[in-house]
Design a protein around this motif. Structure first.
Motif, PDB file in Angstrom:
ATOM      1  N   CYS A  42     -10.459  -7.128  -5.091  1.00 31.17           N
ATOM      2  CA  CYS A  42     -11.421  -6.118  -5.541  1.00 31.17           C
ATOM      3  C   CYS A  42     -11.245  -5.995  -7.053  1.00 31.17           C
ATOM      4  CB  CYS A  42     -11.157  -4.783  -4.847  1.00 31.17           C
ATOM      5  SG  CYS A  42     -12.284  -3.482  -5.350  1.00 31.17           S
ATOM      6  N   GLY A  72      -6.836  -4.974  -6.621  1.00 30.77           N
ATOM      7  CA  GLY A  72      -6.676  -4.675  -5.201  1.00 30.77           C
ATOM      8  C   GLY A  72      -6.861  -5.926  -4.357  1.00 30.77           C
ATOM      9  N   TYR A  87      -3.681  -4.047   3.075  1.00 25.91           N
ATOM     10  CA  TYR A  87      -4.100  -3.835   1.683  1.00 25.91           C
ATOM     11  C   TYR A  87      -2.881  -3.837   0.762  1.00 25.91           C
ATOM     12  CZ  TYR A  87      -8.463  -2.852   3.897  1.00 25.91           C
ATOM     13  OH  TYR A  87      -9.613  -2.981   4.642  1.00 25.91           O
ATOM     14  N   SER A 141       0.818  -1.223   0.000  1.00 23.66           N
ATOM     15  CA  SER A 141       0.000   0.000   0.000  1.00 23.66           C
ATOM     16  C   SER A 141       0.849   1.270   0.000  1.00 23.66           C
ATOM     17  CB  SER A 141      -0.967   0.007   1.182  1.00 23.66           C
ATOM     18  OG  SER A 141      -0.236  -0.046   2.397  1.00 23.66           O
ATOM     19  N   PRO A 175      -7.941  -0.731  -6.509  1.00 26.14           N
ATOM     20  CA  PRO A 175      -7.599  -0.713  -5.081  1.00 26.14           C
ATOM     21  C   PRO A 175      -8.823  -0.583  -4.171  1.00 26.14           C
ATOM     22  CG  PRO A 175      -7.052   1.387  -6.089  1.00 26.14           C
ATOM     23  CD  PRO A 175      -7.486   0.471  -7.202  1.00 26.14           C
ATOM     24  N   TRP A 176      -8.653  -1.098  -2.973  1.00 24.95           N
ATOM     25  CA  TRP A 176      -9.663  -0.934  -1.933  1.00 24.95           C
ATOM     26  C   TRP A 176      -9.637   0.530  -1.506  1.00 24.95           C
ATOM     27  CZ3 TRP A 176     -12.643  -4.953   0.254  1.00 24.95           C
ATOM     28  CH2 TRP A 176     -12.390  -6.215  -0.285  1.00 24.95           C
ATOM     29  N   GLN A 177     -10.799   1.081  -1.226  1.00 26.13           N
ATOM     30  CA  GLN A 177     -10.890   2.486  -0.827  1.00 26.13           C
ATOM     31  C   GLN A 177     -11.496   2.585   0.561  1.00 26.13           C
ATOM     32  OE1 GLN A 177     -13.089   4.326  -4.003  1.00 26.13           O
ATOM     33  NE2 GLN A 177     -11.528   3.860  -5.500  1.00 26.13           N
ATOM     34  N   ASN A 178     -10.676   2.986   1.519  1.00 23.36           N
ATOM     35  CA  ASN A 178     -11.116   3.114   2.910  1.00 23.36           C
ATOM     36  C   ASN A 178     -11.755   1.838   3.436  1.00 23.36           C
ATOM     37  OD1 ASN A 178     -10.261   5.828   3.027  1.00 23.36           O
ATOM     38  ND2 ASN A 178     -12.147   6.438   1.987  1.00 23.36           N
ATOM     39  N   CYS A 235     -14.568  -2.114  -1.171  1.00 24.55           N
ATOM     40  CA  CYS A 235     -14.314  -2.314  -2.593  1.00 24.55           C
ATOM     41  C   CYS A 235     -15.466  -1.699  -3.383  1.00 24.55           C
ATOM     42  CB  CYS A 235     -14.221  -3.808  -2.896  1.00 24.55           C
ATOM     43  SG  CYS A 235     -14.131  -4.196  -4.654  1.00 24.55           S
ATOM     44  N   PRO A 236     -15.162  -0.763  -4.289  1.00 24.68           N
ATOM     45  CA  PRO A 236     -16.228  -0.150  -5.086  1.00 24.68           C
ATOM     46  C   PRO A 236     -16.787  -1.084  -6.155  1.00 24.68           C
ATOM     47  CG  PRO A 236     -14.100   0.749  -5.720  1.00 24.68           C
ATOM     48  CD  PRO A 236     -13.865  -0.155  -4.549  1.00 24.68           C
TER      49      PRO A 236
END
Length: 170
Positions: A104, A138, A71, A48, A108-111, A114-115
């Motif tokens: 993901c 991610g 991450y 990360s 990338p994973w966000q906070n 996974c969007p």
């Protein structure tokens, strides 16, 4: 008779020239050579903080009272699109069932979320995650609480994980 022979010779000559021109037009072959590039395939883990782990696994040595997540991403460092990768998880000081690796699909994973779609990844099995050259998948490595724990994750690819070859303009 001379006039007939000359006229006949002119017709034969014209017919030969016409045939030669027609053959040249229909029998022409254009050749061009393009050197084929060498296809490569590779998946490299990236921490990360941006550190690239070329040729080596990600390793977490820790002591923790609560479970936590790390991450990472797996970057396609090859020249061809990947259709999958194999991730291996190993370690000691914990029950292996307490470790989970999730991918993901959108990057990338966000906070911590996974969007896109979350895909569970099994150690040693092919994860069917398409990745274009230079792009990344991610990864979230969920780790259990423990004392003196060490966990390693590695990524690999093979020719079987590369999209099928295609021929164009042949």
């Amino acid at each position: 008779m001379r006039t007939t022979t000359a006229a006949l010779g002119g017709v034969v000559l014209s017919a030969l020239l016409a045939t030669g021109v027609a053959d040249a037009a229909t029998g022409a072959v254009a050749t061009a050579r393009t050197a084929a590039g060498t296809a490569t395939w590779s998946a490299t883990l990236v921490r990360s903080d941006g550190a690239v782990l070329t040729g080596r696994p990600y390793t977490a040595d820790y002591t923790a009272l609560l479970p936590f997540a790390v991450y990472l991403s797996a970057r396609n460092t090859g020249t061809t699109a990947l259709t999958g990768q194999v991730y291996s998880i190993s370690g000691y000081g914990f029950a292996l069932s307490g470790v989970a690796l999730d991918a993901c699909t959108t990057g990338p994973w966000q906070n911590g979320s996974c969007p896109g779609q979350v895909v569970p990844v099994r150690s040693g099995a092919t994860a069917a995650l398409p990745v274009a050259p230079g792009a990344s998948v991610g990864l979230r490595l969920s780790l259990p609480a423990g004392v003196g724990v060490s966990v390693s994750v590695s990524a690999s690819t093979s020719r079987a994980h590369v999209r099928a070859a295609t021929t164009t303009n042949s």
